[in-house]
Motif scaffolding. Structure first.
Motif, PDB file in Angstrom:
ATOM      1  N   VAL A 112      -4.357   4.460  -6.959  1.00  0.00           N
ATOM      2  CA  VAL A 112      -4.383   5.436  -5.864  1.00  0.00           C
ATOM      3  C   VAL A 112      -4.038   4.721  -4.558  1.00  0.00           C
ATOM      4  O   VAL A 112      -4.829   3.899  -4.067  1.00  0.00           O
ATOM      5  CB  VAL A 112      -5.759   6.116  -5.743  1.00  0.00           C
ATOM      6  CG1 VAL A 112      -5.788   7.054  -4.545  1.00  0.00           C
ATOM      7  CG2 VAL A 112      -6.093   6.863  -7.022  1.00  0.00           C
ATOM      8  N   PRO A 113      -2.872   4.992  -3.971  1.00  0.00           N
ATOM      9  CA  PRO A 113      -2.481   4.310  -2.729  1.00  0.00           C
ATOM     10  C   PRO A 113      -3.342   4.726  -1.545  1.00  0.00           C
ATOM     11  O   PRO A 113      -3.958   5.796  -1.547  1.00  0.00           O
ATOM     12  CB  PRO A 113      -1.021   4.737  -2.537  1.00  0.00           C
ATOM     13  CG  PRO A 113      -0.891   6.023  -3.282  1.00  0.00           C
ATOM     14  CD  PRO A 113      -1.831   5.921  -4.447  1.00  0.00           C
ATOM     15  N   THR A 114      -3.361   3.876  -0.540  1.00  0.00           N
ATOM     16  CA  THR A 114      -4.135   4.166   0.662  1.00  0.00           C
ATOM     17  C   THR A 114      -3.703   5.478   1.297  1.00  0.00           C
ATOM     18  O   THR A 114      -4.530   6.242   1.803  1.00  0.00           O
ATOM     19  CB  THR A 114      -3.978   3.021   1.673  1.00  0.00           C
ATOM     20  OG1 THR A 114      -4.276   1.772   1.037  1.00  0.00           O
ATOM     21  CG2 THR A 114      -4.911   3.205   2.857  1.00  0.00           C
ATOM     22  N   SER A 115      -2.393   5.746   1.272  1.00  0.00           N
ATOM     23  CA  SER A 115      -1.878   6.976   1.883  1.00  0.00           C
ATOM     24  C   SER A 115      -2.466   8.216   1.225  1.00  0.00           C
ATOM     25  O   SER A 115      -2.723   9.227   1.899  1.00  0.00           O
ATOM     26  CB  SER A 115      -0.352   7.014   1.784  1.00  0.00           C
ATOM     27  OG  SER A 115       0.073   6.950   0.426  1.00  0.00           O
ATOM     28  N   GLN A 116      -2.699   8.164  -0.080  1.00  0.00           N
ATOM     29  CA  GLN A 116      -3.284   9.317  -0.765  1.00  0.00           C
ATOM     30  C   GLN A 116      -4.724   9.546  -0.317  1.00  0.00           C
ATOM     31  O   GLN A 116      -5.142  10.694  -0.098  1.00  0.00           O
ATOM     32  CB  GLN A 116      -3.232   9.134  -2.281  1.00  0.00           C
ATOM     33  CG  GLN A 116      -3.783  10.339  -3.044  1.00  0.00           C
ATOM     34  CD  GLN A 116      -3.681  10.177  -4.549  1.00  0.00           C
ATOM     35  OE1 GLN A 116      -2.906   9.358  -5.053  1.00  0.00           O
ATOM     36  NE2 GLN A 116      -4.462  10.945  -5.281  1.00  0.00           N
TER      37      GLN A 116
END
Length: 283
Positions: A112-116
């Motif tokens: 899960v990327p930080t942007s998500q």
């Protein structure tokens, strides 16, 4: 980065499963921090409560959706240890997002990327300047030997210093560009898998050849630790270690020749497979 600090933090672990418990064990032994550990069920609550009973003055254990927001209250750092697919629903827990405002929210969700995480939080409460980060620790945190990966954005926010401070007390902290985080996570997983298989295989083969199991396992583990230290701290590369240990007709060289013909391709394939899998987790 390694080291520790005398500053006392309050850390909330929401979804304190196996990794969260390993972190908690390490911090309780090596820091002065205080903790709230939140789990889903009464059974998990009772198990965790028992395991931290000698540190009851520093750990509050809670469970149930109705206690989630309270668990995050007053924390400096909030660790999300839930399953990746649960993020959206979890952030809808009544009162939780309100308690996350102004605090450092750290995701341990693989893939899960930080942007998500930023987007999910913004969808619950827009206009907030969220302090978020993405990390992947290892179970070595239990004994102060974690390799904690921290996903770096292009510009490093001030609150990352607090993350480094907290996690450097239970091992090393490795900063990785966000774009490489999935690959780095997979590399760590592959190396741990390799260590498990290597230790198990060498131990079984040694026992079959007459070496006591306890002796074989202790020797295998010590040699793996020694090799890792030489690579990490001793300035050696695989090539230089091979050259140093490969005397003519030597035992190490004969073992290397056998491994090259039977194992190397499998290790490379497993590593690339782990990286591909990690990159596909959030597709």
């Amino acid at each position: 980065m390694t080291g520790s600090s005398d500053k006392t933090l309050k850390i909330a672990i929401l979804g304190c499963g196996y990794m969260g418990t390993a972190l908690l064990d390490g911090w309780l032994q090596r820091s002065k921090h205080t903790f709230t550990a939140h789990v889903k069920s009464q059974a998990s609550h009772d198990r965790l409560q028992q395991s931290v009973s000698t540190h009851s003055d520093r750990v509050t254990v809670s469970h149930g959706d109705d206690k989630t927001a309270q668990a995050a209250k007053d924390a400096d750092i909030i660790l999300l240890g839930i399953l990746p697919g649960e993020l959206s629903a979890f952030l809808k827990t009544p009162g939780l997002v309100q308690e996350l405002k102004g605090k450092v929210v750290v995701s341990m969700l693989a893939g899960v990327p930080t942007s998500q995480l930023q987007q999910e939080l913004a969808s619950q409460s827009s206009g907030e300047d969220w302090k978020v980060a993405r990390i992947i620790p290892t179970i070595g945190s239990r004994i102060g030997e974690s390799v904690t990966l921290v996903a770096d954005p292009e510009a490093l926010p001030e609150h990352f210093k607090l993350i480094d401070e907290a996690f450097s007390s239970i091992g090393s902290v490795q900063h990785v560009p966000e774009a490489q985080m999935d690959a780095a996570t997979a590399i760590g997983a592959a190396v741990h898998a390799l260590a498990i298989v290597a230790t198990d295989s060498v131990t079984d083969a040694s026992v079959a050849s007459g070496v006591p199991r306890a002796t074989a396992q202790a020797l295998t583990a010590a040699c793996l630790k020694s090799a890792g230290a030489l690579f990490n701290q001793g300035g050696m590369t695989p090539e230089s270690m091979k050259a140093a240990m490969s005397t003519p007709s030597g035992i190490t060289l004969n073992a290397l020749v056998s491994l090259d013909s039977t194992v190397r391709a499998g290790i490379a394939s497993a590593t690339r497979g782990a990286i591909d899998y990690a990159r596909s987790m959030n597709d």
